[in-house]
Design a protein around this motif. Structure first.
Motif, mmCIF file in Angstrom:
data_model
loop_
_atom_site.group_PDB
_atom_site.id
_atom_site.type_symbol
_atom_site.label_atom_id
_atom_site.label_comp_id
_atom_site.label_asym_id
_atom_site.label_seq_id
_atom_site.Cartn_x
_atom_site.Cartn_y
_atom_site.Cartn_z
ATOM 1 N N UNK A 1 5.908 -1.277 0.790
ATOM 2 C CA UNK A 1 6.637 -0.757 1.961
ATOM 3 C C UNK A 1 5.677 -0.022 2.891
ATOM 4 N N UNK A 2 4.820 0.805 2.296
ATOM 5 C CA UNK A 2 3.871 1.560 3.132
ATOM 6 C C UNK A 2 2.908 0.596 3.833
ATOM 7 N N UNK A 3 2.408 -0.396 3.084
ATOM 8 C CA UNK A 3 1.484 -1.370 3.688
ATOM 9 C C UNK A 3 2.180 -2.148 4.812
ATOM 10 N N UNK A 4 3.446 -2.447 4.595
ATOM 11 C CA UNK A 4 4.167 -3.278 5.565
ATOM 12 C C UNK A 4 4.602 -2.553 6.823
ATOM 13 N N UNK A 5 4.745 -1.235 6.728
ATOM 14 C CA UNK A 5 5.275 -0.489 7.870
ATOM 15 C C UNK A 5 4.205 0.269 8.656
ATOM 16 N N UNK A 6 2.972 0.313 8.148
ATOM 17 C CA UNK A 6 1.963 1.193 8.774
ATOM 18 C C UNK A 6 0.668 0.442 9.092
ATOM 19 N N UNK A 7 -0.236 1.140 9.797
ATOM 20 C CA UNK A 7 -1.617 0.669 9.975
ATOM 21 C C UNK A 7 -2.549 1.745 9.418
ATOM 22 N N UNK A 8 -3.769 1.356 9.012
ATOM 23 C CA UNK A 8 -4.701 2.374 8.491
ATOM 24 C C UNK A 8 -4.878 3.517 9.496
ATOM 25 N N UNK A 9 -4.913 4.737 8.976
ATOM 26 C CA UNK A 9 -5.048 5.914 9.828
ATOM 27 C C UNK A 9 -3.707 6.538 10.180
ATOM 28 N N UNK A 10 -2.612 5.858 9.855
ATOM 29 C CA UNK A 10 -1.282 6.391 10.158
ATOM 30 C C UNK A 10 -0.898 7.509 9.194
ATOM 31 N N UNK A 11 0.180 8.187 9.574
ATOM 32 C CA UNK A 11 0.724 9.233 8.718
ATOM 33 C C UNK A 11 2.154 8.864 8.333
ATOM 34 N N UNK A 12 2.492 9.177 7.061
ATOM 35 C CA UNK A 12 3.825 8.893 6.522
ATOM 36 C C UNK A 12 4.500 10.221 6.215
ATOM 37 N N UNK A 13 5.696 10.430 6.738
ATOM 38 C CA UNK A 13 6.422 11.676 6.472
ATOM 39 C C UNK A 13 7.250 11.513 5.201
ATOM 40 N N UNK A 14 7.055 12.464 4.277
ATOM 41 C CA UNK A 14 7.805 12.467 3.011
ATOM 42 C C UNK A 14 8.303 13.881 2.727
ATOM 43 N N UNK A 15 9.261 13.985 1.812
ATOM 44 C CA UNK A 15 9.706 15.301 1.361
ATOM 45 C C UNK A 15 8.728 15.865 0.345
ATOM 46 N N UNK A 16 8.825 17.179 0.130
ATOM 47 C CA UNK A 16 7.944 17.839 -0.839
ATOM 48 C C UNK A 16 8.148 17.207 -2.228
ATOM 49 N N UNK A 17 7.058 16.992 -2.952
ATOM 50 C CA UNK A 17 7.164 16.446 -4.308
ATOM 51 C C UNK A 17 7.372 14.943 -4.345
ATOM 52 N N UNK A 18 7.118 14.267 -3.237
ATOM 53 C CA UNK A 18 7.330 12.816 -3.155
ATOM 54 C C UNK A 18 6.586 12.053 -4.250
ATOM 55 N N UNK A 19 7.237 11.032 -4.790
ATOM 56 C CA UNK A 19 6.610 10.216 -5.834
ATOM 57 C C UNK A 19 5.310 9.598 -5.353
ATOM 58 N N UNK A 20 5.298 9.140 -4.098
ATOM 59 C CA UNK A 20 4.082 8.486 -3.582
ATOM 60 C C UNK A 20 2.914 9.459 -3.476
ATOM 61 N N UNK A 21 3.225 10.739 -3.299
ATOM 62 C CA UNK A 21 2.158 11.736 -3.203
ATOM 63 C C UNK A 21 1.697 12.166 -4.604
ATOM 64 N N UNK A 22 2.620 12.229 -5.544
ATOM 65 C CA UNK A 22 2.303 12.786 -6.861
ATOM 66 C C UNK A 22 1.888 11.759 -7.899
ATOM 67 N N UNK A 23 2.544 10.603 -7.915
ATOM 68 C CA UNK A 23 2.463 9.743 -9.112
ATOM 69 C C UNK A 23 1.966 8.336 -8.819
ATOM 70 N N UNK A 24 1.398 8.099 -7.660
ATOM 71 C CA UNK A 24 0.951 6.731 -7.381
ATOM 72 C C UNK A 24 -0.568 6.679 -7.197
ATOM 73 N N UNK A 25 -1.256 7.632 -7.815
ATOM 74 C CA UNK A 25 -2.706 7.618 -7.955
ATOM 75 C C UNK A 25 -3.418 7.541 -6.593
ATOM 76 N N UNK A 26 -2.791 8.108 -5.578
ATOM 77 C CA UNK A 26 -3.414 8.083 -4.258
ATOM 78 C C UNK A 26 -3.405 6.712 -3.614
ATOM 79 N N UNK A 27 -2.526 5.814 -4.089
ATOM 80 C CA UNK A 27 -2.547 4.420 -3.620
ATOM 81 C C UNK A 27 -2.337 4.297 -2.108
#
Ligand code: TLP
Length: 352
Positions: free
Chosen positions: A76-102
């Protein structure tokens, strides 16, 4: 403690996650009977059926079966963004905590945190979006978790979900719903997956959490979005072959294991109430904040030694912060088990 040798040999109770469930005999039977084909050639009829069913459930044009919720989020992130973009998430987001910085590696994005505690409102979203100056990253996506894992399985009020995604759209952002536990949110709130996913451009559900399938998530969205995600899935090595065997488990789970999530929610509350009733001075649970099947237990001790002691007593839980333990109910634990689990956790804090 004199009872420790007895407790050590007790039947283990695993509340680390709702991912630990084992497929039931009936689910295995459905897997064994599955009609299959090579899904990289698009020839697996069971996968097709699962993808169509989930897309219809979420009100999206198309679905894509993927090995994990993490891959679904990354596609989803790859499909909706371009490199250098920013993604807004809530505190404790799974993508921030548990996806190994993917997100940083695969999509080249960074994250902006909106609000506090996981859920956030329109004002917090507005604050998190960067103005369109050439020197700022472009804020191009909002990703919301429903239920929110680190917030303790919190369910987004549907009005807030709609308000935030509509504001995101008005400000030119795409929106992604990480519905790893969307069915829990639906059962807890009496709303449908379609209602909850309606205002999002893409939405994921996991079959391997509360629904009890061994593997798998489905990413949904427009034909154009899923066509892109399909290419990215192959790029990441997620093209699977006779995978109808796993899709069959997902179809079985959708049919049989949705409504029973209410039992998990009830058991989470019973676990928390029993824990509080045990009156250990070292732990506390905000029982009123338990919406679904996740219980955050706050400690005045370091969590890791308590987790280790709990394991000796036959209870598996995880430390989710230095002084916090997470326990998750699921279809392989019943009411008697969660009552016993509360006793063991209280004992693990040194309180009999
Ligand atoms: N979460 C797991 C761990 O990774 C923490 C768990 O035990 O809860 N989104 C959300 C909100 C999730 O909670 C998870 C799994 C995922 C995505 C990723 O799913 P998988 O494990 O299939 O990659």
């Amino acid at each position: 403690m004199s009872s420790s040798s007895k407790a050590t040999s007790a039947e283990p109770i695993d509340l680390r996650s709702d991912t630990v469930t084992k497929p039931s005999p009936a689910m295995r039977e459905a897997m064994a009977r599955a009609e299959v084909g090579d899904d990289v050639y698009g020839e697996d009829p069971t996968v097709r059926r699962l993808e169509e069913q989930v897309a219809a459930l979420l009100g999206k044009e198309r679905g894509l079966f993927v090995p994990s919720g993490s891959m679904a989020n990354q596609l989803a992130i790859m499909g909706h963004t371009r490199p250098g973009d920013e993604v807004v998430v809530g505190e404790g987001s799974h993508s921030v905590w548990y996806e190994v910085g993917a997100g940083a590696v695969l999509a080249g994005v960074q994250f902006a945190i909106a609000g506090k505690g996981g859920l956030f409102d329109v004002d917090a979203l507005d604050e998190a979006i960067k103005p369109p100056a050439f020197y700022y990253p472009r804020t191009s996506l909002i990703a919301i978790e429903d239920t929110h894992n680190r917030a303790g399985g919190r369910v987004w009020p549907i009005t807030q979900l709609r308000a935030v995604t509509e504001r995101a759209r008005a400000r030119g952002l795409a929106s992604h719903l990480d519905g790893a536990r969307l069915f829990n949110a639906c059962v807890a709130s009496g709303t449908s997956p379609g209602e909850r996913a309606a205002s999002f451009d893409s939405a994921t559900v996991c079959l391997s959490k509360g629904l009890g399938a061994p593997v798998g998530s489905v990413l949904t969205g427009s034909v154009e979005f899923i066509t892109r995600a399909h290419r990215h899935r192959k790029m990441l090595g997620g093209g699977m072959r006779q995978v109808g065997i796993l899709a069959a488990a997902g179809l079985y789970a959708l049919e049989h294991n949705q409504a029973r999530l209410a039992d998990d929610h009830r058991n989470a509350r019973i676990f928390a109430e029993e824990l509080m009733a045990a009156r250990s001075p070292h732990l506390s649970v905000n029982v009123a904040a338990i919406d679904t099947n996740i219980v955050n237990v706050d400690l005045d001790l370091d969590a890791e030694p308590v987790v280790a002691r709990a394991r000796e007593l036959g209870l598996f839980v995880g430390a989710s912060a230095q002084k916090r333990i997470r326990a998750v109910t699921h279809l392989d634990v019943d009411e008697a088990a969660v009552r016993e689990a509360a006793r063991r956790l209280s004992a693990a804090t040194g309180h009999a």
